[in-house]
Motif scaffolding. Structure first.
Motif, PDB file in Angstrom:
ATOM      1  N   ALA C  52       0.812  -1.225   0.000  1.00  0.00           N
ATOM      2  CA  ALA C  52       0.000   0.000   0.000  1.00  0.00           C
ATOM      3  C   ALA C  52       0.849   1.281   0.000  1.00  0.00           C
ATOM      4  O   ALA C  52       0.577   2.189  -0.790  1.00  0.00           O
ATOM      5  CB  ALA C  52      -0.983  -0.013   1.160  1.00  0.00           C
ATOM      6  N   PRO C  53       1.882   1.395   0.880  1.00  0.00           N
ATOM      7  CA  PRO C  53       2.671   2.636   0.845  1.00  0.00           C
ATOM      8  C   PRO C  53       3.341   2.861  -0.507  1.00  0.00           C
ATOM      9  O   PRO C  53       3.345   3.981  -1.034  1.00  0.00           O
ATOM     10  CB  PRO C  53       3.726   2.423   1.933  1.00  0.00           C
ATOM     11  CG  PRO C  53       3.166   1.379   2.830  1.00  0.00           C
ATOM     12  CD  PRO C  53       2.321   0.496   1.963  1.00  0.00           C
ATOM     13  N   THR C  54       3.874   1.784  -1.084  1.00  0.00           N
ATOM     14  CA  THR C  54       4.520   1.928  -2.392  1.00  0.00           C
ATOM     15  C   THR C  54       3.501   2.364  -3.440  1.00  0.00           C
ATOM     16  O   THR C  54       3.789   3.234  -4.279  1.00  0.00           O
ATOM     17  CB  THR C  54       5.157   0.591  -2.830  1.00  0.00           C
ATOM     18  OG1 THR C  54       5.895   0.081  -1.741  1.00  0.00           O
ATOM     19  CG2 THR C  54       6.061   0.787  -4.015  1.00  0.00           C
ATOM     20  N   ILE C  55       2.310   1.768  -3.397  1.00  0.00           N
ATOM     21  CA  ILE C  55       1.276   2.136  -4.369  1.00  0.00           C
ATOM     22  C   ILE C  55       0.974   3.625  -4.261  1.00  0.00           C
ATOM     23  O   ILE C  55       0.939   4.345  -5.263  1.00  0.00           O
ATOM     24  CB  ILE C  55      -0.015   1.322  -4.126  1.00  0.00           C
ATOM     25  CG1 ILE C  55       0.230  -0.147  -4.457  1.00  0.00           C
ATOM     26  CG2 ILE C  55      -1.177   1.876  -4.951  1.00  0.00           C
ATOM     27  CD1 ILE C  55      -0.921  -1.062  -4.116  1.00  0.00           C
ATOM     28  N   LEU C  56       0.790   4.082  -3.020  1.00  0.00           N
ATOM     29  CA  LEU C  56       0.467   5.493  -2.804  1.00  0.00           C
ATOM     30  C   LEU C  56       1.545   6.402  -3.387  1.00  0.00           C
ATOM     31  O   LEU C  56       1.264   7.324  -4.154  1.00  0.00           O
ATOM     32  CB  LEU C  56       0.380   5.762  -1.303  1.00  0.00           C
ATOM     33  CG  LEU C  56      -1.008   5.702  -0.700  1.00  0.00           C
ATOM     34  CD1 LEU C  56      -0.918   5.812   0.809  1.00  0.00           C
ATOM     35  CD2 LEU C  56      -1.838   6.843  -1.256  1.00  0.00           C
ATOM     36  N   ILE C  57       2.779   6.126  -2.987  1.00  0.00           N
ATOM     37  CA  ILE C  57       3.874   6.995  -3.442  1.00  0.00           C
ATOM     38  C   ILE C  57       4.029   6.910  -4.951  1.00  0.00           C
ATOM     39  O   ILE C  57       4.280   7.915  -5.625  1.00  0.00           O
ATOM     40  CB  ILE C  57       5.172   6.635  -2.705  1.00  0.00           C
ATOM     41  CG1 ILE C  57       5.029   7.089  -1.248  1.00  0.00           C
ATOM     42  CG2 ILE C  57       6.383   7.279  -3.353  1.00  0.00           C
ATOM     43  CD1 ILE C  57       6.241   6.907  -0.403  1.00  0.00           C
ATOM     44  N   ALA C  58       3.841   5.708  -5.497  1.00  0.00           N
ATOM     45  CA  ALA C  58       3.984   5.540  -6.946  1.00  0.00           C
ATOM     46  C   ALA C  58       2.904   6.312  -7.701  1.00  0.00           C
ATOM     47  O   ALA C  58       3.140   6.797  -8.806  1.00  0.00           O
ATOM     48  CB  ALA C  58       3.941   4.058  -7.315  1.00  0.00           C
ATOM     49  N   LEU C  59       1.711   6.446  -7.095  1.00  0.00           N
ATOM     50  CA  LEU C  59       0.646   7.233  -7.740  1.00  0.00           C
ATOM     51  C   LEU C  59       1.110   8.675  -7.932  1.00  0.00           C
ATOM     52  O   LEU C  59       1.013   9.241  -9.022  1.00  0.00           O
ATOM     53  CB  LEU C  59      -0.611   7.225  -6.863  1.00  0.00           C
ATOM     54  CG  LEU C  59      -1.479   5.984  -6.908  1.00  0.00           C
ATOM     55  CD1 LEU C  59      -2.652   6.156  -5.954  1.00  0.00           C
ATOM     56  CD2 LEU C  59      -1.972   5.730  -8.311  1.00  0.00           C
ATOM     57  N   GLY C  60       1.623   9.246  -6.835  1.00  0.00           N
ATOM     58  CA  GLY C  60       2.119  10.616  -6.923  1.00  0.00           C
ATOM     59  C   GLY C  60       3.261  10.715  -7.911  1.00  0.00           C
ATOM     60  O   GLY C  60       3.340  11.630  -8.725  1.00  0.00           O
ATOM     61  N   ILE C 178      -7.278   2.655   1.989  1.00  0.00           N
ATOM     62  CA  ILE C 178      -6.735   3.999   1.769  1.00  0.00           C
ATOM     63  C   ILE C 178      -6.069   4.078   0.392  1.00  0.00           C
ATOM     64  O   ILE C 178      -6.289   5.024  -0.374  1.00  0.00           O
ATOM     65  CB  ILE C 178      -5.720   4.367   2.866  1.00  0.00           C
ATOM     66  CG1 ILE C 178      -6.432   4.505   4.220  1.00  0.00           C
ATOM     67  CG2 ILE C 178      -4.991   5.671   2.515  1.00  0.00           C
ATOM     68  CD1 ILE C 178      -5.495   4.781   5.370  1.00  0.00           C
ATOM     69  N   ALA C 179      -5.260   3.048   0.094  1.00  0.00           N
ATOM     70  CA  ALA C 179      -4.573   3.046  -1.205  1.00  0.00           C
ATOM     71  C   ALA C 179      -5.589   3.039  -2.340  1.00  0.00           C
ATOM     72  O   ALA C 179      -5.449   3.763  -3.328  1.00  0.00           O
ATOM     73  CB  ALA C 179      -3.643   1.847  -1.310  1.00  0.00           C
ATOM     74  N   ALA C 180      -6.653   2.233  -2.170  1.00  0.00           N
ATOM     75  CA  ALA C 180      -7.681   2.158  -3.209  1.00  0.00           C
ATOM     76  C   ALA C 180      -8.361   3.515  -3.367  1.00  0.00           C
ATOM     77  O   ALA C 180      -8.609   3.978  -4.485  1.00  0.00           O
ATOM     78  CB  ALA C 180      -8.708   1.087  -2.861  1.00  0.00           C
ATOM     79  N   ALA C 181      -8.652   4.155  -2.227  1.00  0.00           N
ATOM     80  CA  ALA C 181      -9.295   5.466  -2.283  1.00  0.00           C
ATOM     81  C   ALA C 181      -8.391   6.464  -3.000  1.00  0.00           C
ATOM     82  O   ALA C 181      -8.844   7.229  -3.862  1.00  0.00           O
ATOM     83  CB  ALA C 181      -9.611   5.953  -0.878  1.00  0.00           C
ATOM     84  N   VAL C 225       2.805  18.805  -5.262  1.00  0.00           N
ATOM     85  CA  VAL C 225       2.025  18.841  -4.022  1.00  0.00           C
ATOM     86  C   VAL C 225       1.300  17.507  -3.834  1.00  0.00           C
ATOM     87  O   VAL C 225       1.284  16.942  -2.734  1.00  0.00           O
ATOM     88  CB  VAL C 225       1.024  20.017  -4.050  1.00  0.00           C
ATOM     89  CG1 VAL C 225       0.053  19.918  -2.890  1.00  0.00           C
ATOM     90  CG2 VAL C 225       1.765  21.333  -4.003  1.00  0.00           C
ATOM     91  N   PHE C 226       0.735  16.998  -4.921  1.00  0.00           N
ATOM     92  CA  PHE C 226       0.055  15.708  -4.831  1.00  0.00           C
ATOM     93  C   PHE C 226       1.039  14.619  -4.409  1.00  0.00           C
ATOM     94  O   PHE C 226       0.731  13.767  -3.571  1.00  0.00           O
ATOM     95  CB  PHE C 226      -0.586  15.364  -6.179  1.00  0.00           C
ATOM     96  CG  PHE C 226      -1.362  14.077  -6.167  1.00  0.00           C
ATOM     97  CD1 PHE C 226      -2.540  13.973  -5.443  1.00  0.00           C
ATOM     98  CD2 PHE C 226      -0.890  12.969  -6.855  1.00  0.00           C
ATOM     99  CE1 PHE C 226      -3.247  12.786  -5.409  1.00  0.00           C
ATOM    100  CE2 PHE C 226      -1.604  11.774  -6.834  1.00  0.00           C
ATOM    101  CZ  PHE C 226      -2.782  11.684  -6.104  1.00  0.00           C
ATOM    102  N   SER C 227       2.228  14.656  -4.971  1.00  0.00           N
ATOM    103  CA  SER C 227       3.242  13.669  -4.625  1.00  0.00           C
ATOM    104  C   SER C 227       3.612  13.777  -3.143  1.00  0.00           C
ATOM    105  O   SER C 227       3.746  12.764  -2.450  1.00  0.00           O
ATOM    106  CB  SER C 227       4.481  13.865  -5.502  1.00  0.00           C
ATOM    107  OG  SER C 227       5.502  12.988  -5.119  1.00  0.00           O
ATOM    108  N   GLY C 228       3.754  15.011  -2.652  1.00  0.00           N
ATOM    109  CA  GLY C 228       4.058  15.209  -1.239  1.00  0.00           C
ATOM    110  C   GLY C 228       2.944  14.657  -0.358  1.00  0.00           C
ATOM    111  O   GLY C 228       3.209  13.994   0.655  1.00  0.00           O
TER     112      GLY C 228
END
Lengths: 507, 337, 343
Positions: C52-60, C178-181, C225-228
């Motif tokens: 999940a954390p990797t997915i989130l950061i990779a999205l940004g 959270i990652a899905a959201a 900003v989104f990435s942050g």
């Protein structure tokens, strides 16, 4: 003997790019101690031929003979080894290194323990002196010198290798008159020493001043080889333009369309002594609704720079600009677009296309940009607009999902035009909208421009082809050496009239 | 524009261009000035700071970083970047420690480690050059690979007990009364000297600068651009291996997590040392000064008992930013000139 | 069939399926998901949760890379986010309440936004190359995180906070939700508005975009900003999962994983066209790879070697030069792209 055997003999050279035959059986001969001009319009194949001779492009067929030996160059280094040197328009030296290094880079004299810097200095000075450039400090960094000096240093480099063939590709396009004369002095010195010089330039007068013979190309084919003094200017122009002239003649001057511009109303655009340091100055224009203003001038005279100032792509630092009588300062294209100005750049690939996006995305880009990213143009509207303009401008393939980079030049140009037409601008600035596209598309675009003006849009039209400017414009603004030198109504103005103004005004 | 008038004024012209030419030394001079200022401030604030040995300790404690910065300078001068150096240091240490533990001759081990480092760098250079992939991503892969290979050798720390290595770790070369350096310092300074020589006295070195000034121009001038571009990564790999050996002398162990993030320190040292990240401008001596500045920051923080070690990272970050902004200003000036 | 082979998601998905099957070969219960106490458990769930954390950061990261940028500072931002929230919770008068947890989360999110603004400022206003601009924060960031935690590992015991990384909701781990959201929000944000197209336009041709009236500055600023923000939320997950803030090791190398996920997902590092679904698949491949290494009984640290090999292979596949070499083309690549200039 050297009078008979050419230093360079290229014969039957053909080069094909995917989908384009760039060169078709072209011959070129260069003799010792001559300045030979290579002439042709944009797209004639001049650059391709030069790149074949300098080893940048491999040739598909034909032979290249230099000093009696046949070569198949596959890299610039190989061409250089055959004593061919090239000086390009954009100086290909290293701005971060000193003048002397740039002259001797890769051939620095060495002694035990490394580069012999004293000898480097001595040799550089020797070459500079030979070219009467002794005032240049060999130890200074290249980037501290003007482009003109950098170009002369590039020539010095080729003299240093004892080049037998020197190719000058548009060397004068960013030089002023004094600098051109200095360059010509150097060229003559080299010619008298027996170097064969291939000179490429858009400036007819310069070609007539410096060259002994010329080779004319058109559409990738050889038109002929002539002695400069035996070929009058008009003869040369017609050979360069050739059949295109007839094709263009079909679009007769639509006098009937020409209702005089709405002079009684306030001008849409008014510029007074607009300028920018290092770019262009004294731009004074008054343009009414429904008028077409042509910008005439030679390559590098400041046409594009003028357009960029009016569009806010560069910020003006002199003079005034007003739209509908209200004073404006454009800080970015955004502000200009919001005032109803549109600008289609001459450099389609670098400044127009978003290559990896679809035709539809490219079409709505300017409209979307002005709305901001939060308010997306609805997909149905996008599709409608795309379909409408594909139909009215005859864009092919008629597929709004095609990536724009896969379209031909003419169709790309139409998409870019449509991008601005969608925003419904009051003033449309078109910089070389017909360059490098086929005749059919060219005629279509010219007709479109006329009809847009008839509908009340103001247009600034820029083209290197003077006839085209004369045919379409109501007014002509003339630029020379990055300065506006004339502004005349187009009532039967001829090419000669314009040329006279350009020739007659001191820089 | 009309530089070329009919009556050139040789003297005036020369002086102006000389003056403008000096601009290329500006970032490096700023570095040296900053170092001297910091040293002076330290001398004013702390008794005992102004001693030769404090300065020499800067060298002794940073031998490996000096060598890494040298290799990085070559790469950055061409406009590239090498993110793998920290991992290659760790890998070199692990190889050395593991082989020494197995009873190999220390000189054979050193030779092998240097060969490995250079080969590793050359391979990355080849991938960058032949396949035209961005240096950043290739060396990032190199970072992963080298660090992963460390773990393949051993997950645990290996102590070095080889007599030659311990001798090198403990040896002190006296310079004057109460002044000494380690053998590592000598090696590091020799590397700096060799690099200086190569960059300024060989055609290879000048090609490095030429590529940074304009790769396509260098190519059109007939210079050996592809070969040079591959070689700079080889040099960086070799320097990382030397750095690894020096770090082994310093720490007498091999540990897979060693030198984590050291690539950042090396890049920071090079940038602070006045080398432009876009390539073409910079000096290896500047990079040496850059390392010394990073070292003096650390010394400051250890002298100032109340400041904690993490301030080092923050200050390095701030310095990096300051010098990047300085570069931005500088390159704008160059363009105008 | 041909279109399917050419689709840019085909290969990543195929790789993911193969990896999963490989695991199934070694552990027959690998693909099974069981319900225990109303919660879902199983290797697949673990992959999603740990990824999940990797997915989130990779999205940004995807959006940043699409805009021709890169954000190297995400690992440091994640560490800072964990540090500020844990320190806040630790120092608050009521360290176990929901309100405190919410306060910590809010502070971390604000920190992420501010750091994103900073990166965006350096890139879009000052005009520093992204790799260098974000290098500054990458270098200084962990120092800042340590400054916040005073060099300590701050442990917190707050059930609400712990739920972010380890809790369940409707039978699913909250981190997955959270990652899905975030994935949904990113998708909507970019495709329902014009943001996606405009990011691509700026990434493909910044000059032409400016001349078309696009305000590249605001778009580039938005993606950083989104990435942050993504990095901050990921940092919360990481610290919540271990109920502590470790300024040194939280999110270490996660920027590399994120970049890798983006590249595997078919988004070019040169900017332009991007695929959020591709990034999702890429992140899952990386997480599955880690799990596979574990399943095969190889020391988990060696995963780095495999990641390196994957990076190299994927980059070679994407490299047009490599493809040309494979096809044994005689002509230099430069020629095709130069055609318009040349003729």
């Amino acid at each position: 003997m050297n009078e008979i055997v050419p230093v360079v003999d290229m014969s039957g050279i053909s080069i094909e790019f995917p989908g384009v035959k760039a060169l078709d059986a072209v011959d070129l001969r260069l003799f010792q101690g001559e300045v030979h001009a290579l002439m042709g319009e944009n797209g004639a194949g001049k650059s391709t031929l030069i790149k074949a001779l300098t080893g940048v492009y491999p040739i598909d067929s034909g032979t290249i003979t230099v000093l009696g030996a046949t070569h198949r160059f596959s890299s610039p280094a190989e061409a250089q080894a055959a004593r061919i040197s090239t000086v390009y328009q954009e100086v290909n030296l290293c701005p971060n290194l000193s003048v002397e290094e740039n002259i001797l880079l890769g051939r620095e004299p060495r002694r035990r323990g490394g580069i012999h810097w004293k000898e480097v200095r001595r040799k550089a000075r020797e070459v500079l002196d030979q070219l009467q450039l002794g005032h240049i400090d060999p130890g200074s960094v290249l980037s501290t010198h003007s482009i003109a000096i950098q170009q002369l240093i590039a020539i010095a480099r080729s003299v240093q290798v004892d080049a037998k063939v020197l190719i000058l590709d548009e060397p004068t396009s960013s030089l002023d008159a004094d600098e051109v004369q200095q360059l010509f002095t150097v060229i003559r010195t080299l010619r008298d020493r027996g170097v064969a010089i291939l000179f490429v330039s858009h400036f007819l007068e310069q070609v007539y001043e410096i060259s002994d013979r010329m080779t004319v190309l058109r559409n990738g084919r050889l038109v002929g080889e002539y002695r400069t003094r035996e070929l009058p200017r008009m003869g040369l122009i017609s050979k360069m333009i050739g059949k295109e002239m007839d094709a263009l003649a079909e679009l007769e001057r639509a006098e009937s369309r020409r209702q005089p511009g709405r002079q009684d109303e306030a001008p849409v655009l008014q510029a007074q002594d607009l300028g920018r340091k290092g770019s262009v100055r004294d731009v004074t224009i008054a343009l009414h609704a429904g008028e077409i203003l042509g910008l005439a001038g030679l390559l590098g005279s400041g046409r594009t720079e003028t357009a960029r100032l009016l569009f806010g792509a560069d910020r003006a630092d002199q003079g005034h600009l007003s739209i509908d009588g209200t004073a404006q300062t454009f800080r970015s294209p955004r502000t200009a677009i919001n005032r109803g100005i549109a600008f289609s750049s001459e450099n389609r690939k670098e400044e127009g296309l978003i290559g990896d996006l679809s035709v539809r995305d490219n079409l709505v880009l300017a409209m979307q940009a002005s709305k901001g990213w939060l308010r997306r143009v609805p997909r149905s509207t996008q599709d409608q607009l795309a379909e409408k303009f594909i139909r009215t401008l005859d864009i092919r393939p008629a597929n709004k999902d095609a990536l724009i980079r896969n379209l031909s030049g003419g169709n790309q140009q139409k998409v870019l035009l449509a991008r601005w037409l969608i925003t419904n601008p009051r003033l449309l600035i078109l910089d070389e909208p017909t360059r490098g596209i086929d005749i059919g598309a060219k005629t279509q675009i010219q007709k479109l421009i006329s009809s847009l003006a008839a509908d009340g849009m103001s247009i600034i039209f820029i083209s290197a082809e003077l006839e085209e400017v004369l045919r379409l414009s109501d007014h002509i603004a003339i630029l020379k050496d990055r300065q506006m030198v004339g502004h005349i109504p187009n009532d039967g103005v001829t090419m000669e009239d314009v040329m006279t103004i350009i020739a007659g005004t001191p820089a | 524009m009309s530089v070329l008038t009919r009556t050139p004024t040789p003297l005036g012209r020369t002086r102006i261009s000389r003056l403008q030419g000096k601009a290329r030394y500006a970032p490096t001079l700023a570095t040296v000035g900053l170092f001297l200022a910091m040293f002076a401030i330290g001398a004013g604030m702390y008794p005992g700071f102004l001693s030769g040995q404090v300065f020499l300790n800067l060298l002794i404690d940073n031998t490996f970083l000096i060598v890494l910065a040298v290799g990085m300078t070559f790469v950055i001068l061409t406009g590239g970047i090498d993110l793998s150096v920290g991992s290659v240091v760790a890998l070199s240490m692990m190889i050395a420690a593991a082989l020494l533990q197995a009873g190999w001759n220390p000189f054979v081990v050193i030779a092998l480690v240097l060969l490995t480092g250079a080969t590793f760098g050359l391979l990355m250079g080849l991938v960058i050059q032949v396949f035209e992939i961005q240096p950043f991503i290739v060396t990032l892969a190199g970072l992963f690979l080298a660090r992963g290979l460390c773990y393949v050798i051993s997950v645990d720390s290996i102590t070095v007990t080889d007599p030659f290595f311990t001798a090198m770790a403990q040896a002190r070369i006296p310079l004057a009364e109460k002044l000494f350096v380690s053998p590592g310092v000598v090696i590091a300074l020799v590397v700096v000297a060799v690099a200086f020589y190569v960059l300024h006295q060989t055609r290879f070195g000048r090609t490095v600068y030429a590529i940074g000034g304009g790769e396509s121009s260098a190519l059109l001038m007939g210079l050996a651009v592809p070969r040079t571009k591959v070689l700079v990564y080889g040099i960086s790999g070799l320097c990382s291996a030397i750095g690894g050996i020096l770090f082994s002398f310093y720490s007498l162990s091999g540990y897979s997590l060693a030198a984590t993030g050291m690539e950042l320190d090396a890049i920071a040292a090079v940038v602070v040392g006045g080398t432009l990240l876009t390539g073409g401008y910079g000096y290896v001596l500047g990079s040496l000064a850059g390392v010394l500045i990073l070292g003096i920051v650390q010394t400051f923080i250890s002298y100032e008992g109340t400041l904690s070690s993490w301030w080092t990272r923050i200050v390095i970050g701030a310095l990096l930013l300051a010098f990047i902004l300085l570069q931005k200003l500088f390159s704008r000036k160059v363009k105008l000139a | 069939m041909n279109a399917l082979l050419k689709h840019r998601l085909t290969w990543p998905v195929l790789a993911l399926v193969l990896l999963l099957l490989l695991n199934q070969l070694f552990r027959s219960d690998f693909l099974s998901v069981r319900v225990q106490d109303g919660h879902l458990y199983g290797s697949l769930i673990d992959i999603l949760r740990n990824g999940a954390p990797t997915i989130l950061i990779a999205l940004g990261m995807t959006l940043v890379i699409a805009s021709r940028g890169i954000d190297l500072s995400v690992g440091a931002v994640a560490a800072i986010a964990g540090a500020v929230s844990c320190t806040y919770i630790y120092n608050s008068p009521d360290p176990s309440s929901l309100r405190t947890a919410a306060g910590g989360v809010a502070i971390a999110v604000v920190a992420g936004l501010v750091l994103g603004l900073w990166n965006g400022f350096l890139v879009s206003v000052i005009g520093i190359q992204p790799i260098i601009a974000t290098l500054v924060l990458m270098t200084a960031g962990r120092g800042l995180a340590q400054l916040v935690t005073d060099g300590q590992i701050i442990s917190v015991s707050n059930d609400s906070y712990q739920a972010i990384g380890a809790g369940f909701f409707l039978g699913l781990p909250i981190s997955i939700l959270i990652a899905a959201a975030a994935f949904g929000v990113a998708g909507l944000l970019t495709r329902r508005t014009a943001l996606g197209t405009l990011i691509e336009a700026v990434g493909i041709n910044p000059v032409a975009s400016r001349l078309a009236g696009l305000s590249a500055r605001s778009i580039i600023w938005t993606v950083y900003v989104f990435s942050g923000l993504c990095a901050a939320i990921a940092g919360l997950m990481i610290s919540s999962n271990v109920t502590a803030a470790d300024a040194n090791n939280a999110g270490l190398y996660i920027e590399m994983d994120a970049i890798l996920a983006v590249v595997i997902g078919g988004t070019s590092l040169a900017g332009g066209r991007y695929s959020l679904v591709g990034t999702l698949v890429g992140a899952l491949i990386i997480q599955t790879l880690t799990t596979t290494v574990y399943t095969l009984g190889i020391p988990p640290e060696v995963t780095l070697v495999f990641k390196a090999l994957v990076v190299i292979i994927v980059c070679l596949l994407q490299s047009s030069k490599a493809r040309d070499l494979l096809r044994q083309r005689r002509r230099p690549v430069a020629k095709q792209s130069d055609v318009k200039v040349a003729v």
